[in-house]
Scaffold this motif. Structure first.
Motif: not given
Ligand SMILES: NC(=O)c1ccc[n+]([C@@H]2O[C@H](COP(=O)([O-])OP(=O)(O)OC[C@H]3O[C@@H](n4cnc5c(N)ncnc54)[C@H](OP(=O)(O)O)[C@@H]3O)[C@@H](O)[C@H]2O)c1
Length: 225
Positions: A22-23, A136, A138, A166
């Motif tokens: 996800f990051g 994702l 921020a 994120s």
């Protein structure tokens, strides 16, 4: 003690796996220059749109930032100039919630601009030749609602964790930039991209009947039928 070490190892493994999926992101590798080209980015004043605007400006494009907040846009234009030396960036007011404003915007654009080479529908709608998922990221769109629902102390704990897992805006902008400039996509249209590559799209997106219904409904909601 051994049990404790195993637990720590498992937690580290899970955190790194989560962070990896996800990051992380792939980077747009295209080195294409955009001198003489005009790019229009809706919502280019902050977040992913801003990071995209900086990249396109760096490639030499004339960039038009279309959004509601003029003050933030002016700040961004100044920042873009400082970072890229490109002074061919401008702001046009656009509120995508107000279709009359959208029509006026289109008229003004056609009157004032000579060309449009890249259109990035970054805010308000994903309706474009190709659509993208940034991952994702921020940005305000996520952090502001969270801040308003979480108790302050919980938010302060949550904020750094969320940012750790994120992407930042530059990483989040890569797939948008890729879809806008990568030479391999010159004739590719109607596709969905994530992590700078073709992404799996939901079966519903390939259902012509559902797509037609969505189109008809959108036209109705916009008062166009
Ligand atoms: N962040 C994520 O993890 C994530 C994930 C999936 C998809 N996305 C999508 O990525 C796009 C960019 O989001 P972001 O994360 O960069 O959010 P952001 O930092 O909050 O930026 C949103 C941008 O949209 C503009 N905007 C909002 N409402 C508008 C309106 N009615 N008319 C014109 N412009 C409007 C804002 O400018 P003004 O307020 O000045 O108008 C701002 O520039 C959005 O379409 C979002 O749905 C984001």
């Amino acid at each position: 003690m051994v049990c404790f070490l195993w637990i720590v190892l498992i937690i580290v493994f899970l955190v790194l796996t989560f962070k990896y999926y996800f990051g992380t992101t792939r980077w747009c590798k295209s080195t294409v220059k955009l001198n003489g080209k005009t790019a229009l980015i809706t919502g280019g004043n902050i977040g992913i749109g801003k990071a995209t605007a900086i990249d396109l400006a760096n490639r030499g494009a004339r960039v038009i930032i279309a959004s509601r907040n003029k003050e933030k846009a002016i700040q961004t234009i100044r920042e873009i100039y400082e970072k890229t030396g490109n002074d061919n960036i401008s702001f046009m007011y656009l509120d995508l919630m107000d279709l009359e404003v959208v029509r006026q915007f289109a008229k003004q654009f056609l009157k004032e601009e000579k060309r449009l080479d890249i259109l990035i529908n970054n805010s308000g709608t994903h309706v474009t030749a190709n659509s993208v998922h940034p991952g994702l990221v921020a940005t305000d769109i996520i952090m502001t609602p969270l801040k308003s629902v979480l108790p302050e102390k919980l938010y302060l704990v949550f904020d750094p964790w969320f940012r750790f897992f994120s992407l930042d805006c530059t990483a989040g902008a890569q797939t948008t930039i890729f879809a806008a400039v990568d030479e391999s996509l010159t004739t590719v249209t109607g596709k969905y991209f994530g992590h700078c590559r073709l992404a799996w799209d939901n079966k519903l997106a390939q259902d012509d009947e559902a797509c037609q219904q969505l189109w008809d409904y959108s036209m109705k909601m916009c008062g166009l039928t």
